[in-house]
Design a protein around this motif. Structure first.
Motif, PDB file in Angstrom:
ATOM      1  N   LYS A  33      -8.958   6.957  -7.534  1.00  0.00           N
ATOM      2  CA  LYS A  33      -9.614   7.780  -7.230  1.00  0.00           C
ATOM      3  C   LYS A  33      -9.558   7.991  -5.628  1.00  0.00           C
ATOM      4  CE  LYS A  33     -14.323  10.044  -7.544  1.00  0.00           C
ATOM      5  NZ  LYS A  33     -15.737   9.941  -8.311  1.00  0.00           N
ATOM      6  N   ALA A  34      -9.496   6.951  -4.984  1.00  0.00           N
ATOM      7  CA  ALA A  34      -9.010   7.148  -3.516  1.00  0.00           C
ATOM      8  C   ALA A  34      -7.821   7.719  -3.142  1.00  0.00           C
ATOM      9  CB  ALA A  34      -9.319   5.715  -2.859  1.00  0.00           C
ATOM     10  N   GLY A  35      -6.855   7.492  -4.162  1.00  0.00           N
ATOM     11  CA  GLY A  35      -5.380   7.903  -4.032  1.00  0.00           C
ATOM     12  C   GLY A  35      -4.374   6.614  -3.830  1.00  0.00           C
ATOM     13  N   SER A  36      -4.912   5.628  -3.433  1.00  0.00           N
ATOM     14  CA  SER A  36      -4.002   4.443  -3.305  1.00  0.00           C
ATOM     15  C   SER A  36      -3.366   3.980  -4.212  1.00  0.00           C
ATOM     16  CB  SER A  36      -4.926   3.219  -2.496  1.00  0.00           C
ATOM     17  OG  SER A  36      -5.703   2.731  -3.507  1.00  0.00           O
ATOM     18  N   VAL A  37      -3.593   4.205  -5.191  1.00  0.00           N
ATOM     19  CA  VAL A  37      -2.936   3.973  -6.724  1.00  0.00           C
ATOM     20  C   VAL A  37      -2.584   5.295  -7.526  1.00  0.00           C
ATOM     21  CG1 VAL A  37      -3.073   2.618  -9.118  1.00  0.00           C
ATOM     22  CG2 VAL A  37      -3.711   1.659  -7.245  1.00  0.00           C
ATOM     23  N   SER A  38      -1.442   5.464  -7.929  1.00  0.00           N
ATOM     24  CA  SER A  38      -1.092   6.776  -8.441  1.00  0.00           C
ATOM     25  C   SER A  38      -1.007   6.600 -10.018  1.00  0.00           C
ATOM     26  CB  SER A  38       0.422   7.477  -7.995  1.00  0.00           C
ATOM     27  OG  SER A  38       1.305   6.650  -8.589  1.00  0.00           O
ATOM     28  N   LEU A  39      -1.060   8.032 -10.650  1.00  0.00           N
ATOM     29  CA  LEU A  39      -0.982   7.484 -12.285  1.00  0.00           C
ATOM     30  C   LEU A  39       0.018   6.923 -12.519  1.00  0.00           C
ATOM     31  CD1 LEU A  39      -2.610   8.079 -14.784  1.00  0.00           C
ATOM     32  CD2 LEU A  39      -1.408  10.432 -14.716  1.00  0.00           C
ATOM     33  N   GLU A  40       1.288   7.202 -12.191  1.00  0.00           N
ATOM     34  CA  GLU A  40       2.380   6.557 -12.311  1.00  0.00           C
ATOM     35  C   GLU A  40       2.491   5.162 -12.151  1.00  0.00           C
ATOM     36  OE1 GLU A  40       7.217   6.703 -11.263  1.00  0.00           O
ATOM     37  OE2 GLU A  40       6.037   8.008 -10.161  1.00  0.00           O
ATOM     38  N   GLN A  41       2.064   4.695 -10.865  1.00  0.00           N
ATOM     39  CA  GLN A  41       1.732   3.273 -10.717  1.00  0.00           C
ATOM     40  C   GLN A  41       0.840   2.363 -11.880  1.00  0.00           C
ATOM     41  OE1 GLN A  41       0.360   3.440  -6.696  1.00  0.00           O
ATOM     42  NE2 GLN A  41       2.311   2.875  -5.944  1.00  0.00           N
ATOM     43  N   LEU A  42      -0.196   3.357 -12.113  1.00  0.00           N
ATOM     44  CA  LEU A  42      -1.269   2.853 -13.098  1.00  0.00           C
ATOM     45  C   LEU A  42      -0.610   2.731 -14.707  1.00  0.00           C
ATOM     46  CD1 LEU A  42      -4.046   2.010 -13.719  1.00  0.00           C
ATOM     47  CD2 LEU A  42      -4.654   4.319 -14.166  1.00  0.00           C
ATOM     48  N   LEU A  43       0.222   3.810 -14.901  1.00  0.00           N
ATOM     49  CA  LEU A  43       0.895   3.552 -16.364  1.00  0.00           C
ATOM     50  C   LEU A  43       2.158   2.663 -16.113  1.00  0.00           C
ATOM     51  CD1 LEU A  43       1.328   7.378 -16.937  1.00  0.00           C
ATOM     52  CD2 LEU A  43      -0.332   5.674 -18.150  1.00  0.00           C
ATOM     53  N   GLY A  44       2.571   2.144 -15.192  1.00  0.00           N
ATOM     54  CA  GLY A  44       3.457   1.273 -14.909  1.00  0.00           C
ATOM     55  C   GLY A  44       3.111  -0.174 -14.841  1.00  0.00           C
ATOM     56  N   ARG A  45       1.823  -0.559 -14.846  1.00  0.00           N
ATOM     57  CA  ARG A  45       1.373  -1.717 -14.786  1.00  0.00           C
ATOM     58  C   ARG A  45       1.448  -2.338 -15.919  1.00  0.00           C
ATOM     59  NH1 ARG A  45      -3.285  -2.619 -10.242  1.00  0.00           N
ATOM     60  NH2 ARG A  45      -3.583  -4.499 -11.915  1.00  0.00           N
ATOM     61  N   ASP A  46       1.552  -3.720 -16.037  1.00  0.00           N
ATOM     62  CA  ASP A  46       1.862  -4.417 -17.288  1.00  0.00           C
ATOM     63  C   ASP A  46       0.685  -5.458 -17.396  1.00  0.00           C
ATOM     64  OD1 ASP A  46       2.719  -5.033 -20.020  1.00  0.00           O
ATOM     65  OD2 ASP A  46       4.133  -6.493 -19.019  1.00  0.00           O
ATOM     66  N   ASP A  47      -0.640  -5.413 -16.965  1.00  0.00           N
ATOM     67  CA  ASP A  47      -1.651  -6.172 -17.036  1.00  0.00           C
ATOM     68  C   ASP A  47      -2.698  -5.857 -18.066  1.00  0.00           C
ATOM     69  OD1 ASP A  47      -3.772  -5.216 -15.191  1.00  0.00           O
ATOM     70  OD2 ASP A  47      -1.836  -4.894 -14.163  1.00  0.00           O
ATOM     71  N   GLU A  48      -3.390  -6.670 -18.529  1.00  0.00           N
ATOM     72  CA  GLU A  48      -4.577  -6.317 -19.275  1.00  0.00           C
ATOM     73  C   GLU A  48      -5.637  -5.298 -18.647  1.00  0.00           C
ATOM     74  OE1 GLU A  48      -4.737  -6.817 -22.651  1.00  0.00           O
ATOM     75  OE2 GLU A  48      -2.933  -7.392 -22.320  1.00  0.00           O
ATOM     76  N   VAL A  49      -5.910  -5.541 -17.584  1.00  0.00           N
ATOM     77  CA  VAL A  49      -6.912  -4.270 -17.014  1.00  0.00           C
ATOM     78  C   VAL A  49      -6.477  -3.160 -17.167  1.00  0.00           C
ATOM     79  CG1 VAL A  49      -8.080  -3.804 -14.774  1.00  0.00           C
ATOM     80  CG2 VAL A  49      -7.574  -6.351 -15.402  1.00  0.00           C
ATOM     81  N   ALA A  50      -5.160  -2.866 -16.742  1.00  0.00           N
ATOM     82  CA  ALA A  50      -4.564  -1.585 -16.642  1.00  0.00           C
ATOM     83  C   ALA A  50      -4.512  -1.259 -18.238  1.00  0.00           C
ATOM     84  CB  ALA A  50      -3.300  -1.447 -16.157  1.00  0.00           C
ATOM     85  N   LYS A  51      -4.211  -1.840 -19.338  1.00  0.00           N
ATOM     86  CA  LYS A  51      -3.847  -1.505 -20.431  1.00  0.00           C
ATOM     87  C   LYS A  51      -5.286  -1.212 -21.160  1.00  0.00           C
ATOM     88  CE  LYS A  51       0.344  -4.379 -21.555  1.00  0.00           C
ATOM     89  NZ  LYS A  51       0.525  -5.304 -22.256  1.00  0.00           N
ATOM     90  N   ARG A  52      -6.406  -1.778 -20.822  1.00  0.00           N
ATOM     91  CA  ARG A  52      -7.698  -1.251 -21.268  1.00  0.00           C
ATOM     92  C   ARG A  52      -8.172  -0.196 -20.687  1.00  0.00           C
ATOM     93  NH1 ARG A  52      -8.744  -4.257 -25.958  1.00  0.00           N
ATOM     94  NH2 ARG A  52      -7.697  -6.293 -25.813  1.00  0.00           N
ATOM     95  N   ILE A  53      -7.830   0.436 -19.630  1.00  0.00           N
ATOM     96  CA  ILE A  53      -8.415   1.667 -19.292  1.00  0.00           C
ATOM     97  C   ILE A  53      -7.896   2.866 -20.354  1.00  0.00           C
ATOM     98  CG2 ILE A  53      -8.257   3.375 -17.493  1.00  0.00           C
ATOM     99  CD1 ILE A  53      -7.801   0.757 -15.547  1.00  0.00           C
ATOM    100  N   LYS A  54      -9.165   3.525 -20.748  1.00  0.00           N
ATOM    101  CA  LYS A  54      -9.071   4.859 -21.277  1.00  0.00           C
ATOM    102  C   LYS A  54      -8.195   5.917 -20.683  1.00  0.00           C
ATOM    103  CE  LYS A  54     -12.995   3.721 -24.323  1.00  0.00           C
ATOM    104  NZ  LYS A  54     -14.200   4.119 -24.560  1.00  0.00           N
ATOM    105  N   VAL A  55      -7.417   6.490 -21.304  1.00  0.00           N
ATOM    106  CA  VAL A  55      -6.878   7.748 -20.974  1.00  0.00           C
ATOM    107  C   VAL A  55      -7.883   8.824 -20.246  1.00  0.00           C
ATOM    108  CG1 VAL A  55      -5.521   9.743 -21.359  1.00  0.00           C
ATOM    109  CG2 VAL A  55      -4.964   7.720 -22.397  1.00  0.00           C
ATOM    110  N   SER A  56      -8.935   9.009 -20.602  1.00  0.00           N
ATOM    111  CA  SER A  56      -9.875   9.890 -19.984  1.00  0.00           C
ATOM    112  C   SER A  56     -10.575   9.250 -19.033  1.00  0.00           C
ATOM    113  CB  SER A  56     -11.189  10.313 -21.276  1.00  0.00           C
ATOM    114  OG  SER A  56     -11.857   8.982 -21.624  1.00  0.00           O
ATOM    115  N   GLN A  57     -10.923   7.997 -18.888  1.00  0.00           N
ATOM    116  CA  GLN A  57     -11.108   7.373 -17.516  1.00  0.00           C
ATOM    117  C   GLN A  57     -10.214   7.591 -16.293  1.00  0.00           C
ATOM    118  OE1 GLN A  57     -11.771   3.255 -19.341  1.00  0.00           O
ATOM    119  NE2 GLN A  57     -13.976   3.570 -18.832  1.00  0.00           N
TER     120      GLN A  57
END
Length: 96
Positions: A33-57
């Motif tokens: 939300k703050a813009g310090s992590v892009s959607l591309e970076q979020l999708l590229g992460r390979d950890d359980e925290v990122a994998k459990r985030i819903k697309v809508s969130q």
């Protein structure tokens, strides 16, 4: 499948782990939300925290886009449109 019986210590440990996970997920979404992590970076992460985030969130957290994400799930269901709820579903729905 019945839930396993947990000792009070195991239950407290599980609750603490769940709270840590929720806090980590909230921090990651706040960074998006703050813009310090892009959607591309979020999708590229390979950890359980990122994998459990819903697309809508994730989409709601994007600056400039999130305010438009107040969709009515019942309306989509009525129209027969399946909204992906995980990154895996989103990626698989985009594949040819």
């Amino acid at each position: 499948m019945a839930l396993p019986k947990l000792t009070p210590e195991q239950r407290q440990a599980a609750l603490a782990k769940a709270a840590e996970t929720r806090a980590a997920r909230a921090k990651l979404l706040a960074d998006v939300k703050a813009g310090s992590v892009s959607l591309e970076q979020l999708l590229g992460r390979d950890d359980e925290v990122a994998k459990r985030i819903k697309v809508s969130q994730a989409l709601r957290a994007l600056p400039g886009i999130g305010k438009f994400m107040g969709y009515d799930k019942a309306a989509f269901d009525k129209a027969g449109v399946k909204v992906p709820t995980t990154f895996e579903e989103l990626i698989s729905s985009c594949a040819p």
